[in-house]
Motif scaffolding. Sequence first.
Motif, PDB file in Angstrom:
ATOM      1  N   ALA A 158       0.543   8.496   4.084  1.00  0.00           N
ATOM      2  CA  ALA A 158       0.132   7.101   4.247  1.00  0.00           C
ATOM      3  C   ALA A 158      -1.378   6.981   4.265  1.00  0.00           C
ATOM      4  N   PHE A 159      -1.865   5.905   3.648  1.00  0.00           N
ATOM      5  CA  PHE A 159      -3.310   5.683   3.682  1.00  0.00           C
ATOM      6  C   PHE A 159      -3.604   4.182   3.624  1.00  0.00           C
ATOM      7  N   THR A 160      -4.799   3.855   4.084  1.00  0.00           N
ATOM      8  CA  THR A 160      -5.274   2.487   3.917  1.00  0.00           C
ATOM      9  C   THR A 160      -6.253   2.476   2.759  1.00  0.00           C
ATOM     10  N   TYR A 161      -6.463   1.299   2.237  1.00  0.00           N
ATOM     11  CA  TYR A 161      -7.366   1.209   1.101  1.00  0.00           C
ATOM     12  C   TYR A 161      -8.187  -0.057   1.251  1.00  0.00           C
ATOM     13  N   MET A 162      -9.468   0.147   1.534  1.00  0.00           N
ATOM     14  CA  MET A 162     -10.336  -1.014   1.653  1.00  0.00           C
ATOM     15  C   MET A 162     -11.617  -0.772   0.891  1.00  0.00           C
ATOM     16  N   GLU A 163     -11.963  -1.703   0.083  1.00  0.00           N
ATOM     17  CA  GLU A 163     -13.198  -1.647  -0.694  1.00  0.00           C
ATOM     18  C   GLU A 163     -13.405  -0.285  -1.346  1.00  0.00           C
ATOM     19  N   GLY A 164     -12.379   0.148  -2.008  1.00  0.00           N
ATOM     20  CA  GLY A 164     -12.487   1.382  -2.754  1.00  0.00           C
ATOM     21  C   GLY A 164     -12.375   2.633  -1.917  1.00  0.00           C
ATOM     22  N   GLN A 165     -12.279   2.495  -0.614  1.00  0.00           N
ATOM     23  CA  GLN A 165     -12.187   3.655   0.261  1.00  0.00           C
ATOM     24  C   GLN A 165     -10.746   3.925   0.654  1.00  0.00           C
ATOM     25  N   LYS A 166     -10.308   5.107   0.304  1.00  0.00           N
ATOM     26  CA  LYS A 166      -8.970   5.524   0.685  1.00  0.00           C
ATOM     27  C   LYS A 166      -9.090   6.304   1.987  1.00  0.00           C
ATOM     28  N   GLU A 167      -8.299   5.947   2.955  1.00  0.00           N
ATOM     29  CA  GLU A 167      -8.379   6.671   4.214  1.00  0.00           C
ATOM     30  C   GLU A 167      -6.973   7.045   4.660  1.00  0.00           C
ATOM     31  N   PHE A 168      -6.756   8.316   4.805  1.00  0.00           N
ATOM     32  CA  PHE A 168      -5.414   8.745   5.198  1.00  0.00           C
ATOM     33  C   PHE A 168      -5.195   8.512   6.676  1.00  0.00           C
ATOM     34  N   VAL A 169      -3.990   8.148   6.958  1.00  0.00           N
ATOM     35  CA  VAL A 169      -3.670   7.825   8.343  1.00  0.00           C
ATOM     36  C   VAL A 169      -2.617   8.797   8.817  1.00  0.00           C
ATOM     37  N   GLN A 170      -2.924   9.447   9.891  1.00  0.00           N
ATOM     38  CA  GLN A 170      -1.929  10.338  10.469  1.00  0.00           C
ATOM     39  C   GLN A 170      -1.067   9.511  11.414  1.00  0.00           C
ATOM     40  N   ILE A 171       0.190   9.505  11.134  1.00  0.00           N
ATOM     41  CA  ILE A 171       1.060   8.650  11.932  1.00  0.00           C
ATOM     42  C   ILE A 171       1.843   9.477  12.938  1.00  0.00           C
ATOM     43  N   ASP A 172       1.715   9.085  14.145  1.00  0.00           N
ATOM     44  CA  ASP A 172       2.463   9.728  15.215  1.00  0.00           C
ATOM     45  C   ASP A 172       3.932   9.367  15.049  1.00  0.00           C
ATOM     46  N   HIS A 173       4.746  10.370  14.924  1.00  0.00           N
ATOM     47  CA  HIS A 173       6.162  10.090  14.648  1.00  0.00           C
ATOM     48  C   HIS A 173       6.831   9.324  15.761  1.00  0.00           C
ATOM     49  N   ASN A 174       6.299   9.481  16.946  1.00  0.00           N
ATOM     50  CA  ASN A 174       6.905   8.756  18.067  1.00  0.00           C
ATOM     51  C   ASN A 174       6.502   7.295  18.076  1.00  0.00           C
ATOM     52  N   ASP A 175       5.456   7.025  17.331  1.00  0.00           N
ATOM     53  CA  ASP A 175       4.928   5.659  17.329  1.00  0.00           C
ATOM     54  C   ASP A 175       5.097   5.016  15.956  1.00  0.00           C
ATOM     55  N   LEU A 176       6.037   5.543  15.169  1.00  0.00           N
ATOM     56  CA  LEU A 176       6.199   5.047  13.801  1.00  0.00           C
ATOM     57  C   LEU A 176       6.869   3.664  13.763  1.00  0.00           C
ATOM     58  N   TYR A 177       7.864   3.475  14.597  1.00  0.00           N
ATOM     59  CA  TYR A 177       8.655   2.244  14.539  1.00  0.00           C
ATOM     60  C   TYR A 177       8.171   1.244  15.572  1.00  0.00           C
ATOM     61  N   PRO A 178       8.422  -0.015  15.388  1.00  0.00           N
ATOM     62  CA  PRO A 178       8.933  -0.622  14.156  1.00  0.00           C
ATOM     63  C   PRO A 178       7.791  -0.868  13.159  1.00  0.00           C
ATOM     64  N   TYR A 179       8.113  -0.883  11.921  1.00  0.00           N
ATOM     65  CA  TYR A 179       7.117  -1.226  10.916  1.00  0.00           C
ATOM     66  C   TYR A 179       7.750  -2.115   9.850  1.00  0.00           C
ATOM     67  N   LEU A 180       6.894  -2.712   9.057  1.00  0.00           N
ATOM     68  CA  LEU A 180       7.385  -3.548   7.961  1.00  0.00           C
ATOM     69  C   LEU A 180       7.226  -2.782   6.659  1.00  0.00           C
ATOM     70  N   LEU A 181       8.303  -2.701   5.934  1.00  0.00           N
ATOM     71  CA  LEU A 181       8.248  -2.038   4.630  1.00  0.00           C
ATOM     72  C   LEU A 181       8.354  -3.099   3.545  1.00  0.00           C
ATOM     73  N   VAL A 182       7.316  -3.156   2.743  1.00  0.00           N
ATOM     74  CA  VAL A 182       7.303  -4.133   1.656  1.00  0.00           C
ATOM     75  C   VAL A 182       7.453  -3.385   0.340  1.00  0.00           C
ATOM     76  N   ASN A 183       8.580  -3.554  -0.268  1.00  0.00           N
ATOM     77  CA  ASN A 183       8.831  -2.842  -1.514  1.00  0.00           C
ATOM     78  C   ASN A 183       8.636  -3.791  -2.687  1.00  0.00           C
ATOM     79  N   ILE A 184       7.622  -3.510  -3.466  1.00  0.00           N
ATOM     80  CA  ILE A 184       7.299  -4.393  -4.581  1.00  0.00           C
ATOM     81  C   ILE A 184       7.830  -3.797  -5.863  1.00  0.00           C
ATOM     82  N   GLY A 185       9.009  -4.242  -6.203  1.00  0.00           N
ATOM     83  CA  GLY A 185       9.568  -3.838  -7.479  1.00  0.00           C
ATOM     84  C   GLY A 185       9.417  -5.014  -8.417  1.00  0.00           C
ATOM     85  N   SER A 186      10.469  -5.315  -9.130  1.00  0.00           N
ATOM     86  CA  SER A 186      10.444  -6.529  -9.965  1.00  0.00           C
ATOM     87  C   SER A 186      10.244  -7.736  -9.058  1.00  0.00           C
TER      88      SER A 186
END
Lengths: 411, 871
Positions: A158-186
């Motif tokens: 996982a990473f964030t992307y702001m103004e051309g800067q990619k920054e990887f995010v280490q996600i604590d597995h215990n703190d993963l949920y809840p999250y929103l998953l946005v799947n952009i297909g068609s």
Amino acid sequence: MDPKEVEIPGNSDPNQPGGRISHLALDIGGSLIKLVYFSTNYDADDEVGRSGKKSLGVPNGNRDYPVLKGRLHFVKFETSKINDCLDFIQTKQLHLGGYQNLEAPPTDKSIIKATGGGAYKYADLFKEKLGISLDKEDEMDCLVGGINFLLKAVHQEAFTYMEGQKEFVQIDHNDLYPYLLVNIGSGVSMLKVDGDGKFERVSGTSVGGGTFWGLGRLLTNCKSFDELLKLSHQGNNRVIDMLVGDIFGGMDYSKIGLSSTTIASSFGKAISDNKELEDYRPEDLARSLLRMISNNIGQISYLNALRFGLKRIFFGGFFIRGHTYTMDTISVAVHFWSKGEAKAMFLRHEGFLGALGAFRSYEKHGLDDTMVHRLMRPFPTTACLAGDKICSPPNGELNENDSIEFSVYAS
Amino acid sequence: MATQTEDPVLGIDGIKGEEENNKPIDKVVGLVGEEGGQGERDMAPSAGNLMHRSGSRPQLDLSKAAIQGNFEETNPTILLPNQSDDIFHLALDIGGSLIKLVYFSRHEDQAINDKRKKTVKERLGISNGNRRSYPILGGRLHFVKFETSKINDCLDFIYSKQLHHGGMDSLWHSELPANDNAVIKAIRHEAFTHMEGQKEFVQIDHNELFPYLLVNIGSGVSMIKVDGDGKFQRVSGTNVGGGTYWGLGKLLTKCKSFDELLELSQRGDNSAIDMLVGDIYGGMDYSKIGLSASTIASSFGKAISENKELEDYRPEDISLSLLRMISYNIGQISYLNALRFGIKRIFFGGFFIRGHAYTMDTISFAVHFWSKGEMQAMFLRHEGFLGALGAFMSYETHGLDVLMAHQLVERFPMGAPYTGGKIHGPPLGDLNEKISWMEKFVQKGTEITAPVPMAPPGTTGLGGFEVPLSKGGILRSDASALNVGVLHLVPSLEVFPLLADLKMYEPNTIDLSDHSELEYWFTVLSEHLPDLVDKAVASEGGTDDAKRRGDAFARAFSAHLGRLLEEPAAYGKLGLANLLELREECLREFQFVDAYRSIKQRENEASLAVLPDLLMELDSMSEEIRLLTLIEGVLAANIFDWGARACVDLYHKGTIIEIYRMSRNKMQRPWRVDDFDVFKERMLGSGDKKPAPHRKALLFVDNAGADVVLGMLPLARELLRRGTEVVLVANSLPALNDVTAMELPDIVAEAAKHCDILRRAAEAGGLLVDAMINNLDGSKENSCSVPLMVVENGCGSPCIDLRQVSSELAAAAKDADLIILEGMGRALHTNFNARFKCDALKLAMVKNQRLAEKLIYGNIYDCVCRYEPAR
């Protein structure tokens, strides 16, 4: 446990040509077909995996149990070119792998896990052309299964992307949920994920990747999605969009926190000019379209995250496809609407979530339990990316495709 | 800086986008100079002066303000002796395609010295007919539109109406939400929902109005959370708005105008371009997450997979896909924002919405879909005038900011059915012009009944958005565009205080949204029209002028009916009461002051002649029999009704007294609705128990002649005899043969000549002019009788909407404990289901077969005696 038990079945089947292919799973969407398959033999670019492992300092030796190494491959095809996909599977003999060979003669019909609407639509075609049956997995289950797998098993996913800067995010597995998953297909699906297998589709929008491509094709005559994306890089949306600055003579409309470059109305300038479609540059059209759609998805995602008090929003699906401009506009939209409180996050393997989830679902049927179980284990150091190239044109050439190297442990 | 008159408007702005509207560009436009409507415009430079509001706004001089008697109109004018005579307030919203005017005009003075009213006011202790501590102007709020390209028409209009002599102001939108509140609060039948082509008006409780979300869809979309008057905040918006629809639509279809594009969408099939859930799932629903096969999975998603070029798609399909994409998206984002703030109501406005049934439908669908039916998209009838109204409301001195719904009466002038209330033609000054316009309309025949050519809508509201003028007139086939009438501000109107539940109150008994019902009443009214015209023309002496006016009236009213049959919601929620009032208003518009004047006079005289005999007959009866006979008499006399076809036929067959006697002889209990025994027990008690008489009774009277003289007056006399104070409530303005409050004192005076009870009570009530002069210094306490009074009800219709009654009536009702509603209009067509805080008796003879069947499962000439004790 006997190491033999964790061998990849395909590998152990002497009748199978190549002998390397283990598993194949498909995600057949409205626009793209995504393939995930597993192979145990290193290919030419073996080096990457090794060096990766080396750099991470994970020697096999310090484990108590045996390791089976392999690769997960990610391949895409346009759904309209489904025959290319069938040829690819045929050529690679992907459909002949799979656990069923353990119990049944190889001449028997294979069963392949598949998800996406096309798993229903093209089921007959697969049977006819390849003699394989598609075992349909629920699209949403697969999506969530895929992302949960990636977030837990793959380091720096996982990473964030702001103004051309990619920054990887280490996600604590215990703190993963809840999250929103946005799947952009068609289209776009928005899922609130509360845990493994625990999720709910809370929203969605029909304005998604299909809209970008569909409208883009009509407006620019581009021949492919990627061509359209490339065009958008060279465009200037000010030509067609009505900006706040156009209305207020270049001044910021600071009273409500809008800068002069904020888009007041997408395609709003196309009204006032006495111009026809031909008078606009395709680049500018593509750019306006991309910004309109990215912005909109970002906004609706934020509003849904807000609704459920979710701080993290993961964006996936082929629309993102590592394309910096879509990531940037979506990030900006989330940042803008949340006043910096919510962050858009992206996944290196976006687009393959469904296919990965389908791949994972083999586990549920009690076959090759061990292997998938191991893959799921939160051992970030046992899996690494085989290179940065996560975006590939859907031409199906293997050497341009992404793969992940895995070390699979048996206990 | 001053610019030329020729282009002040277009000079102000070019294209306006979404955000423009929050910006208080305050332009004070003062029209000076009177050379042929030429004026100079003074514009504050938009850059430096943005937040500054000019202090040069004209103000009303309120010093020495006093109420001026004005008795023909229901609304007393407040005299402002220190104010120049023709004060008008005018506000403009000048857009690229349309100019919207909102102006306020005071009613013409009709200073008639009416002693009755004066006395009533003294007795009831009403000071200025209003509970507010400061005076406001009674008058009319007009909404007028001009095409910007025809600015000279607009200038002529302003000049001819002398509007520029008052204050004039042109502001940009800075107060939009505030005036939005005013509109929603003040105008009944303002907000409506729109689902599958059906409009439904929603009455919103003022206390529950806030907060709401205002979504203005201009080129972009602004979403504003409104918490109260002047309290609002832009909470969201989207760049995908009307401009996107038109912009993309123009690129993809080559349409020349917004309306054309919208029109195209109606013939489209979006499944040709959109990828539906069914396309992905091979025709199946994705039922697990509740998506049906026809749900759009990806807008324009099919344009991907097929080997088709832009030319291969039908423009109709493209337009519909685009419309759905954008409408659904706006609906969704609006819903999510409403959800975020716990808001239930979303009002949509802006040019994308304005009267377009298609966009309203798709937005409503989206809000319904996403909210699972928990939220409603609402629309406003005066939506196009929000900007101008906002500018108007910024006048701080007119006091209109506290307008209440019950003080506004909306009227639709004669041109409304033809123009759709949309664009104003040349100013229609006097009656003669009106008539000749009606004649022109008729000459043009069907051609003109089609809505007038119109340019695309222009700036309004927060999404304010300038639209280039289309070349050539485009006929709008969208008949759903609603009319906007003239708002008559009547500060003296109030809510009837004895209504048990104002929120639940609905005056109309029959729901005209049932189309067969609507057609029936339209037929009834149409058939009655020739007779009405005859009466009206005769009442004006049958001159050629009267005939010409009669024809014009008939045409104008028929046109109203035609328009309403085509779009029942055109004038707001339609009830029978509105229709009947529209007819009376239409008569007044062509200066038929009182079509039944001579008939009423003749019948009053005939009835008064037999009254003494009737009273003597009654006096010879026992109390119990007398009460029954009185109620029978009221019901029997109610047969005299020129509004009922059946009765008009009767009139040709016999004299009034013959009919009355015949009618009374037919009175056979039990009546179809018969609560007489309960009423009698309340009046006379049972056994030894004698209940206390009522303190004060309000008698809503119906027709002149036998109805009031032989029916209600004897009943009033009985109540007076029992020591109950009686207030006769009659119409302020004539309607059919209904008796008016102006006529009643004379009738009572005549009756009093033969009856002591009536005389003493009338004296006590100040109804007898001579007696009043005699008693000028004598105090009321000397009177040995409870008073009999007459108050006007505040309306000029055969029906009565108790949400809007005169302040006199409201004051008189304060300590009343009995209401008697008499006649079809007031007791059946309206208020049949009304509940009151005090005892209520509803008396009527049903003179319409259909109504009898529908309401009481009975027949024509059946009677209703409905008694409902206090709640």
